[in-house]
Design a protein around this motif. Structure first.
Motif, PDB file in Angstrom:
ATOM      1  N   MET A 167      58.426  13.450 -31.802  1.00 23.14           N
ATOM      2  CA  MET A 167      57.698  12.813 -32.891  1.00 23.14           C
ATOM      3  C   MET A 167      56.824  11.718 -32.275  1.00 23.14           C
ATOM      4  O   MET A 167      57.327  10.693 -31.810  1.00 23.14           O
ATOM      5  CB  MET A 167      58.699  12.192 -33.878  1.00 23.14           C
ATOM      6  CG  MET A 167      58.053  11.487 -35.038  1.00 23.14           C
ATOM      7  SD  MET A 167      59.324  10.543 -35.911  1.00 23.14           S
ATOM      8  CE  MET A 167      58.440  10.087 -37.382  1.00 23.14           C
ATOM      9  N   SER A 168      55.515  11.977 -32.232  1.00 25.70           N
ATOM     10  CA  SER A 168      54.595  10.997 -31.654  1.00 25.70           C
ATOM     11  C   SER A 168      54.135  10.083 -32.788  1.00 25.70           C
ATOM     12  O   SER A 168      53.625  10.558 -33.809  1.00 25.70           O
ATOM     13  CB  SER A 168      53.412  11.746 -31.037  1.00 25.70           C
ATOM     14  OG  SER A 168      52.407  10.857 -30.645  1.00 25.70           O
ATOM     15  N   VAL A 169      54.318   8.780 -32.615  1.00 29.63           N
ATOM     16  CA  VAL A 169      54.006   7.838 -33.697  1.00 29.63           C
ATOM     17  C   VAL A 169      52.892   6.894 -33.246  1.00 29.63           C
ATOM     18  O   VAL A 169      52.956   6.327 -32.153  1.00 29.63           O
ATOM     19  CB  VAL A 169      55.256   7.012 -34.079  1.00 29.63           C
ATOM     20  CG1 VAL A 169      54.934   6.080 -35.247  1.00 29.63           C
ATOM     21  CG2 VAL A 169      56.420   7.924 -34.441  1.00 29.63           C
ATOM     22  N   ASN A 170      51.892   6.750 -34.099  1.00 29.58           N
ATOM     23  CA  ASN A 170      50.843   5.783 -33.801  1.00 29.58           C
ATOM     24  C   ASN A 170      51.307   4.384 -34.246  1.00 29.58           C
ATOM     25  O   ASN A 170      52.157   4.263 -35.127  1.00 29.58           O
ATOM     26  CB  ASN A 170      49.544   6.169 -34.507  1.00 29.58           C
ATOM     27  CG  ASN A 170      48.334   5.671 -33.745  1.00 29.58           C
ATOM     28  OD1 ASN A 170      48.472   4.859 -32.832  1.00 29.58           O
ATOM     29  ND2 ASN A 170      47.161   6.129 -34.119  1.00 29.58           N
ATOM     30  N   VAL A 205      61.305  10.130 -30.025  1.00 29.13           N
ATOM     31  CA  VAL A 205      60.194   9.395 -30.636  1.00 29.13           C
ATOM     32  C   VAL A 205      59.304   8.896 -29.503  1.00 29.13           C
ATOM     33  O   VAL A 205      59.767   8.179 -28.600  1.00 29.13           O
ATOM     34  CB  VAL A 205      60.710   8.212 -31.479  1.00 29.13           C
ATOM     35  CG1 VAL A 205      59.524   7.502 -32.139  1.00 29.13           C
ATOM     36  CG2 VAL A 205      61.680   8.699 -32.537  1.00 29.13           C
ATOM     37  N   TYR A 206      58.038   9.315 -29.552  1.00 26.77           N
ATOM     38  CA  TYR A 206      57.118   9.079 -28.437  1.00 26.77           C
ATOM     39  C   TYR A 206      56.006   8.111 -28.846  1.00 26.77           C
ATOM     40  O   TYR A 206      55.483   8.203 -29.973  1.00 26.77           O
ATOM     41  CB  TYR A 206      56.505  10.418 -27.988  1.00 26.77           C
ATOM     42  CG  TYR A 206      55.442  10.247 -26.939  1.00 26.77           C
ATOM     43  CD1 TYR A 206      55.767  10.208 -25.588  1.00 26.77           C
ATOM     44  CD2 TYR A 206      54.098  10.092 -27.293  1.00 26.77           C
ATOM     45  CE1 TYR A 206      54.797  10.013 -24.617  1.00 26.77           C
ATOM     46  CE2 TYR A 206      53.119   9.896 -26.331  1.00 26.77           C
ATOM     47  CZ  TYR A 206      53.468   9.849 -24.991  1.00 26.77           C
ATOM     48  OH  TYR A 206      52.515   9.658 -24.037  1.00 26.77           O
ATOM     49  N   PHE A 207      55.613   7.243 -27.913  1.00 28.43           N
ATOM     50  CA  PHE A 207      54.503   6.312 -28.159  1.00 28.43           C
ATOM     51  C   PHE A 207      53.419   6.505 -27.105  1.00 28.43           C
ATOM     52  O   PHE A 207      53.712   6.494 -25.893  1.00 28.43           O
ATOM     53  CB  PHE A 207      55.018   4.863 -28.139  1.00 28.43           C
ATOM     54  CG  PHE A 207      56.088   4.641 -29.182  1.00 28.43           C
ATOM     55  CD1 PHE A 207      55.754   4.564 -30.527  1.00 28.43           C
ATOM     56  CD2 PHE A 207      57.431   4.571 -28.817  1.00 28.43           C
ATOM     57  CE1 PHE A 207      56.744   4.391 -31.493  1.00 28.43           C
ATOM     58  CE2 PHE A 207      58.418   4.401 -29.776  1.00 28.43           C
ATOM     59  CZ  PHE A 207      58.076   4.320 -31.123  1.00 28.43           C
ATOM     60  N   HIS A 208      52.180   6.659 -27.571  1.00 22.45           N
ATOM     61  CA  HIS A 208      51.069   6.969 -26.671  1.00 22.45           C
ATOM     62  C   HIS A 208      50.655   5.773 -25.823  1.00 22.45           C
ATOM     63  O   HIS A 208      50.957   4.613 -26.133  1.00 22.45           O
ATOM     64  CB  HIS A 208      49.865   7.464 -27.483  1.00 22.45           C
ATOM     65  CG  HIS A 208      49.278   6.416 -28.383  1.00 22.45           C
ATOM     66  ND1 HIS A 208      48.475   5.412 -27.931  1.00 22.45           N
ATOM     67  CD2 HIS A 208      49.397   6.219 -29.725  1.00 22.45           C
ATOM     68  CE1 HIS A 208      48.113   4.642 -28.941  1.00 22.45           C
ATOM     69  NE2 HIS A 208      48.673   5.101 -30.051  1.00 22.45           N
ATOM     70  N   GLY A 209      49.905   6.079 -24.751  1.00 28.40           N
ATOM     71  CA  GLY A 209      49.378   5.034 -23.883  1.00 28.40           C
ATOM     72  C   GLY A 209      48.011   4.570 -24.358  1.00 28.40           C
ATOM     73  O   GLY A 209      47.494   5.048 -25.371  1.00 28.40           O
ATOM     74  N   ASN A 264      45.687   7.383 -29.491  1.00 22.94           N
ATOM     75  CA  ASN A 264      46.152   7.752 -30.832  1.00 22.94           C
ATOM     76  C   ASN A 264      46.970   9.032 -30.712  1.00 22.94           C
ATOM     77  O   ASN A 264      47.356   9.424 -29.606  1.00 22.94           O
ATOM     78  CB  ASN A 264      44.965   7.929 -31.789  1.00 22.94           C
ATOM     79  CG  ASN A 264      43.903   8.835 -31.191  1.00 22.94           C
ATOM     80  OD1 ASN A 264      44.233   9.794 -30.490  1.00 22.94           O
ATOM     81  ND2 ASN A 264      42.647   8.523 -31.440  1.00 22.94           N
ATOM     82  N   LEU A 265      47.205   9.692 -31.811  1.00 24.15           N
ATOM     83  CA  LEU A 265      48.018  10.909 -31.757  1.00 24.15           C
ATOM     84  C   LEU A 265      47.326  11.990 -30.939  1.00 24.15           C
ATOM     85  O   LEU A 265      47.980  12.794 -30.273  1.00 24.15           O
ATOM     86  CB  LEU A 265      48.294  11.423 -33.173  1.00 24.15           C
ATOM     87  CG  LEU A 265      49.080  10.476 -34.092  1.00 24.15           C
ATOM     88  CD1 LEU A 265      49.305  11.133 -35.462  1.00 24.15           C
ATOM     89  CD2 LEU A 265      50.424  10.096 -33.474  1.00 24.15           C
ATOM     90  N   ASP A 266      45.981  12.019 -30.987  1.00 21.95           N
ATOM     91  CA  ASP A 266      45.254  13.066 -30.249  1.00 21.95           C
ATOM     92  C   ASP A 266      45.248  12.806 -28.747  1.00 21.95           C
ATOM     93  O   ASP A 266      45.302  13.738 -27.944  1.00 21.95           O
ATOM     94  CB  ASP A 266      43.793  13.145 -30.731  1.00 21.95           C
ATOM     95  CG  ASP A 266      43.716  13.655 -32.160  1.00 21.95           C
ATOM     96  OD1 ASP A 266      44.658  14.388 -32.564  1.00 21.95           O
ATOM     97  OD2 ASP A 266      42.748  13.308 -32.860  1.00 21.95           O
ATOM     98  N   SER A 267      45.178  11.534 -28.379  1.00 19.58           N
ATOM     99  CA  SER A 267      44.989  11.239 -26.950  1.00 19.58           C
ATOM    100  C   SER A 267      46.124  11.795 -26.103  1.00 19.58           C
ATOM    101  O   SER A 267      45.908  12.257 -24.995  1.00 19.58           O
ATOM    102  CB  SER A 267      44.858   9.727 -26.741  1.00 19.58           C
ATOM    103  OG  SER A 267      46.045   9.067 -27.144  1.00 19.58           O
TER     104      SER A 267
END
Ligand code: NAP
Length: 867
Positions: free
Chosen positions: A661-664, A630-634, A641-644
């Motif tokens: 799984m990238s979660v916003n 489970v991944y969280f963006h910078g 967001n999910l795109d960044s």
């Protein structure tokens, strides 16, 4: 400067070599008032142009550029007759220069230096020659050239041949007449490719033995190009200045056209223009990415192969002449005149040694695995022990008697390619670790000579008598040279740039590929920073400002330059909406990251509404369950967001073989602390509960994040521990925010100029959390209880304000008994590691991250799938 030495046999400086570099060095040292002796084993000036007299020998940089620029009068008095001058004309030019400046009186010809020893008590070099002389000097300068030590013919039976034997690099002065003879040429590098068409004109029969097919383009020789002459007429000084600050030493606007994205017509047009121009730097500049991207390189390579196929009538010969085992440019490409067409002559034959290797040279010819050939003459065009050969053969011994050969047993080590630690006052002109062979030699030679002269002048003014690099500075430069090579395709080839042509030679990328301009900049910086990285001693005192002149990855530096040139407003001066828009805009047009098996979007329930997620599944058999990350963006809890972080998530998925799984999560300032961490923890719980539906393996769950995303990932681990679940197998924290203390040294060192700044970090914190909350472990996990947390992989980048808190978290976790892998992203910034397919030097760091992710999971199957 010093008065000329009056003691017989004592000189201020000894220079070895009377070619382009030795002659100019002598000229400059004399200008400083130093007493100088130059030795050369040849009986005249010329260096490489004295020895390489084979038919067809010419320069491969246009003579308008392959010429001294230090003497404007000389430029007026000498006119080159052709675009690429012949060896006799270049030799004549060097004689002219020597005579014009009366240089011969300080040169001892037909004399080789047999050894050089540093005498520590005397602080002098003791030089002996093959004429039995012993000379003492303060400065010892090797101007021996990069391609001056012929490679011995490493072919069985090489001494047995009873006919005529020639070496292109040691051609007889009286020339060779092959009329009516059966001739063999071994080797198809520049020397072979230049000489073969001319030998074919005389020989009755010519057989060329080719081990590696080489790329060559037609030189289109003739008068010097009119446009170049015009540029020189209009502004010679400006032209020479541009050459000194160009990438290769010839003025040229680097293209920004990418081969992989250019249209077919643009590709063709650019290639044909370069082909017609017939210049090395032109054909190496068809596309900006041809030196780093295999796909782009192959476009140019294939167009050259097409040309070869259309020039050579016999399809089998044509195919054998088409290079296929190395990327274009990674071995020195050749310039030729009628080379490929020569194979259409009925008396010329190509023998492909890949199909029938040479078994032995015999008394009357050459025996291959399939045939016996009889010859009257054999020409070896087999190349040189390049860049280091002449230096290590010269028996140079520095402090404690250590020889250069011993010191360089595992490959050369230099500071700026100019000096090497342990060898005081020993200079190399165009040594390994300088642009040298990748540049217009004359420009690089003048730069080196000028730098050495300025250095000696500065030393004299300060009362300093010895200089040598420190171990730290030298190791830093060696690393930088390798870093520059590593982001290109060059190290992939078995080239002499890599030392690969000499059996047993260490495989090291020898020249500096960062560019003449970047190199000059580095040398100038070193000098202007009190000779950074050099130790200097003398009556004026001992001094050493130790340090490393370049420690940033070269492609990271390029990105920073690019970003600076855009002149964007600092993020923290923008409104939240504008900052988000800017971040989205900078993500546009970047490479998408690797193709995966499947990428799908969805939503999961969060504590205060739905949270969007994106699921990345690697390729391979669909439906097979895999561990889940489970991944969280910078983005500082504000941006992103999910795109960044999409390319990074793709990369992590491809490298780890796990489902990512990238979660916003909810952003500040709209929703402030602790919303982001509550969302993150909820997402981890949901992923754990729904692992099977997500294609994961129940119980095999890791968390990951970059920057502020790593902050919420780290906190989620602490919350999961406190809540006694879910069980997390590992935490990957890429350049994490783990504390709100902004006083660590890395904030001081890297707080400005590396994209994530101190000011921006402050802006993020102000958006996210009240000062009173910033000590809460859910905001600053470094302040929490760290016992019982999952194993961690922490990435800390050198040029990141957050570097020290990442390292502190690693140390604190270790102290709490948590297994930690601390990955130092050497030469990287906070953002550069995440720039997939933009910053090439980030790939090895991410490879390590992929490995760490796999190690979190016990599944042997996963290890196998990826490896
Ligand atoms: P080179 O590029 O190293 O070429 C040597 C050739 O000999 C290669 O084809 C090599 O094959 C072959 N060879 C070496 N050992 C062999 C063996 N045991 N059996 C069979 N083949 C063997 O040397 P070069 O042609 O003298 O050129 C060296 C450099 O000098 C050039 O790259 C260039 O920088 C400079 N140069 C410039 C010019 C000019 O145009 N101004 C002219 C001449 C030289 P592999 O490739 O398989 O090793």
């Amino acid at each position: 400067m010093n008065k000329p030495a009056s003691v017989p046999g004592h000189f201020d400086a000894v220079v070895v070599g009377a070619g382009f570099s030795g002659l100019y060095m002598l000229y400059r040292l004399r200008q400083l008032g130093l007493s100088v002796k130059v030795f050369d084993s040849a009986d005249d000036v010329g260096g490489t142009w004295y020895w390489n007299r084979y038919p067809g020998a010419r320069c491969d940089i246009p003579t308008t550029d392959y010429t001294y620029s230090f003497d404007p009068e000389l430029e007026k008095e000498w006119t080159w007759s052709e675009k690429y001058a012949t060896q006799p004309e270049i030799l004549e030019y060097l004689r002219f220069v020597a005579d014009r400046h009366g240089l011969r009186s300080d040169i001892e010809f037909s004399t080789a230096v047999t050894s050089a020893r540093w005498d520590e008590p005397e602080q002098r070099w003791r030089i002996t020659t093959d004429r039995g002389k012993e000379i003492r000097c303060r400065y010892y300068i090797m101007a021996t050239g990069c391609l001056s030590m012929p490679k011995s013919p490493d072919i069985e039976g090489a001494g047995r041949f009873a006919g005529q034997v020639y070496f292109t690099s040691r051609w007889p002065h009286e020339g060779a007449d092959f009329t009516g003879q059966r001739v063999a040429v071994i080797g198809t590098g520049s020397s072979g490719i230049q000489s073969i068409p001319l030998i074919a004109r005389q020989a009755r029969q010519l057989t060329v033995f080719q081990r590696t097919a080489n790329f060559s383009i037609p030189a289109h020789n003739g008068p010097a190009p009119a446009d170049r002459l015009e540029q020189l007429d209009v502004g010679r000084d400006a032209y020479r200045h541009a050459a000194r600050w160009s990438r290769g030493g010839v003025p040229l606007e680097p293209t920004d056209v990418l081969g992989v994205t250019a249209s077919e017509s643009v590709r063709r047009e650019r290639f044909e223009a370069a082909w017609e121009q017939g210049e090395l730097f032109g054909i190496l500049n068809v596309f900006a990415d041809q030196g780093v991207n295999p796909a782009s390189n192959d476009i140019v390579a294939e167009m050259i192969r097409e040309k070869i196929r259309s020039a050579v009538k016999d399809p089998e010969t044509a195919e054998a002449l088409c290079p296929k085992d190395h990327y274009f440019g990674t071995k020195r490409p050749c310039l030729d005149t009628g080379y490929f067409e020569t194979y259409n002559l009925p008396h010329v034959r190509l023998v492909d040694l890949r199909k029938q290797p040479i078994v032995s040279i015999t008394e009357d010819g050459i025996e291959t695995a399939d045939e016996s050939f009889g010859f009257d003459a054999i020409v070896y065009a087999t190349g040189f022990d390049a860049m280091t050969g002449a230096l290590v053969a010269a028996d140079v011994a520095g402090q404690d008697g250590l020889s250069l050969k011993e010191k360089w047993a595992a490959g050369p080590s230099t500071y700026l390619g100019l000096m090497t630690a342990g060898f005081p006052n020993f200079f190399m002109l165009t040594g390994p670790g300088s642009p040298s062979v990748l540049s217009n030699m004359t420009v690089s030679i003048e730069q080196h000579v000028d730098w050495v002269a300025r250095c000696l002048e500065d030393m004299c003014e300060e009362g300093l008598e010895t200089i040598e690099p420190t171990a730290l500075a030298e190791a830093g430069w060696d690393q930088h040279v390798q870093d520059c090579g590593a982001i290109t395709l060059y190290p992939t080839a078995n080239s002499w740039y890599m030392g690969a042509n000499v059996p047993g030679k260490p495989r090291v990328f020898l020249p500096y590929i960062g560019g003449v301009d970047a190199y000059r900049q580095a040398c100038d910086e070193v000098a202007s920073q009190d000779y950074l990285g050099f130790r200097m001693t003398g009556p004026g005192g001992d001094r050493c400002r130790d340090g490393v002149v370049r420690s940033m990855q070269p492609d990271v530096a390029m990105v920073l330059e690019f970003v600076a040139a855009l002149g964007l407003p600092p993020m923290e001066t923008l409104s939240d909406a504008d900052a988000r828009a800017l971040m989205a805009a900078t993500a546009e047009g970047r490479p998408p990251g690797p193709e995966l098996g499947e990428v799908t979007d969805g939503v999961i329930p969060g504590p205060a509404g739905d949270l969007p997620y994106r699921l990345y599944r690697p390729g391979g058999p669909s439906g097979r369950p895999r561990p889940l990350v489970v991944y969280f963006h910078g983005g500082g809890w504000v941006l992103g967001n999910l795109d960044s972080d999409d390319p990074l998530c793709r990369d992590l998925c491809a490298r780890s073989g796990a489902v990512v799984m990238s979660v916003n999560y909810r952003h500040a300032p709209e929703v402030r602390f602790p919303a982001a961490v509550l969302d993150a923890f909820a997402a981890v719980q949901w992923a754990d509960a729904n692992a099977t539906e997500l294609g994961g393996i129940p119980g095999q769950l890791a968390v990951a994040g970059w920057s502020a995303g790593a902050n919420v990932a780290a906190v989620a681990c602490q919350l999961a521990r406190d809540a006694a679940g879910p069980r997390i197998s590992g935490q990957l924290l890429i350049c994490p925010v783990v504390d709100s203390d902004m006083t660590r040294p890395s904030y001081e060192e890297n707080g400005d100029g590396y994209i994530l700044t101190t000011a921006l970090m402050r802006w993020f914190w102000d958006h996210y959390a009240d000062p009173a909350d910033r000590g809460d472990p859910r905001a600053a996990p470094l302040r929490g209880d760290l016992e019982g947390l999952p194993p961690a992989c922490i990435v800390a980048a050198d040029f990141d304000p957050l570097r020290d808190e990442g390292v502190a978290y690693a140390r604190a976790l270790e102290a709490a008994g948590v297994p930690v892998r601390l990955a130092r992203a050497r030469g990287h910034t906070h953002t550069s590691v995440t720039m997939v397919d933009v910053v090439i030097s980030g790939a090895p760091v991410r490879a390590g991250i992929g490995e760490a992710l796999r190690d979190f999971f016990p599944s042997a199957e996963l290890q196998e799938q990826v490896s």
